[in-house]
Design an enzyme around this catalytic site. Structure first.
Site, PDB file in Angstrom:
ATOM      1  N   ASP A  55      -5.625   8.516  30.440  1.00  0.00           N
ATOM      2  CA  ASP A  55      -6.727   7.743  29.874  1.00  0.00           C
ATOM      3  C   ASP A  55      -6.200   6.510  29.149  1.00  0.00           C
ATOM      4  O   ASP A  55      -5.419   6.610  28.208  1.00  0.00           O
ATOM      5  CB  ASP A  55      -7.524   8.600  28.892  1.00  0.00           C
ATOM      6  CG  ASP A  55      -8.127   9.827  29.549  1.00  0.00           C
ATOM      7  OD1 ASP A  55      -8.385   9.781  30.756  1.00  0.00           O
ATOM      8  OD2 ASP A  55      -8.334  10.840  28.851  1.00  0.00           O
ATOM      9  N   ASP A  86       0.762   8.728  30.762  1.00  0.00           N
ATOM     10  CA  ASP A  86      -0.497   9.205  30.220  1.00  0.00           C
ATOM     11  C   ASP A  86      -1.585   8.739  31.186  1.00  0.00           C
ATOM     12  O   ASP A  86      -1.350   7.863  32.034  1.00  0.00           O
ATOM     13  CB  ASP A  86      -0.712   8.610  28.827  1.00  0.00           C
ATOM     14  CG  ASP A  86      -2.027   9.042  28.204  1.00  0.00           C
ATOM     15  OD1 ASP A  86      -2.379  10.226  28.317  1.00  0.00           O
ATOM     16  OD2 ASP A  86      -2.699   8.183  27.608  1.00  0.00           O
TER      17      ASP A  86
END
Length: 264
Positions: free
Chosen positions: A32, A30
């Site tokens: 963020d 991922d």
């Protein structure tokens, strides 16, 4: 021929010290809150937008827990719809849904419009620059250093439509051979997290079986997506969601920083 091998049969690691990423064929990150602290910018942008929106409607004010409960890991429109529903607010999805012509803008009181309003604030904050987490860069370096003996492929899988812009701002775009972001998800018709679709798409694009891939996530929805995709290992990074919440969502291992996976 695609490398579709699964990692050697073994007990799933339960601590950072037991994790050997070279046992796997791909690591799917991922973005963020995992690679870059853009989660902080997203939180600030959501807070600024929703503080005004909720105050105007006289409902319970925005809280920091709202970010984790309704926004973290979701696409913009899904997040907006979830938080509005928690306050009993119903808005048209877009201008067409409201019987109006033209494209939505940040000034429109629609689900899409509020998402655009938040994104405008996020990009304003991003323009000030973003520095990646040092521990995450250390892990990327370690994965590259080991590539001469067993290639571990790396990709970013993010709900954000700004993923490439964020990676470029952080000077990391060329470190990933594949980016599956919100734009790709929309184009390919992929359901967002907590559905596993974006992670499974990334694995397919890399020619790797899900069981030979690692998902690295800081959001419970992303952890749940990895678990639903039956990947070989789900690593949770606790940036505020809470270690227990990440484990409950399906993380095999939880660390406070990705440097823990490369420390001797």
């Amino acid at each position: 021929m695609p490398d579709t091998g699964r990692p050697p049969s073994r007990t799933t690691p339960r601590s950072a010290e037991e994790v050997t990423l070279s046992d796997y064929r791909a690591v799917l990150f991922d973005l963020d809150g995992v690679i870059t602290p853009t989660a902080d910018l997203h939180r600030d942008a959501w807070r600024a937008m929703f503080t005004d929106v909720l105050a105007d409607r006289g409902v319970d004010p925005y809280s920091e827990q709202d970010y984790f409960d309704h926004l973290d890991g979701r696409s913009r429109t899904e997040g907006v719809a979830s938080l509005l529903a928690s306050r009993g607010i119903t808005l048209p999805h877009d201008r067409a849904d409201a019987g109006e012509e033209g494209e939505d803008s940040p000034e429109d009181d629609t689900v899409v419009g509020l998402g655009l309003r938040k994104n405008r604030e996020f990009l304003r904050l991003l323009d000030a620059g973003i520095t990646p987490y040092p521990g995450s860069v250390r892990l990327l370096d370690a994965l590259e250093d080991g590539a001469d003996t067993r290639a571990v492929r790396v990709a970013v899988v993010s709900s954000s439509r700004n993923a490439r812009r964020v990676l470029r701002a952080a000077g990391l775009l060329d470190r990933f051979e594949l980016v599956v972001d919100g734009e790709v998800a929309a184009r390919e018709g992929l359901a967002g997290k907590p559905a596993p679709d974006t992670y499974l798409h990334a694995a397919r694009e890399l020619g790797v079986e899900p069981g030979a891939a690692v998902v690295v996530e800081d959001a419970t929805s992303g952890v749940a997506a990895g678990r639903a995709g039956d990947v070989g290992l789900v690593v949770g990074v606790d940036r505020g969601a809470g270690a227990e919440a990440l484990r409950a969502a399906g993380a095999d291992v939880v660390v406070p920083d990705l440097a823990r996976l490369v420390e001797p």
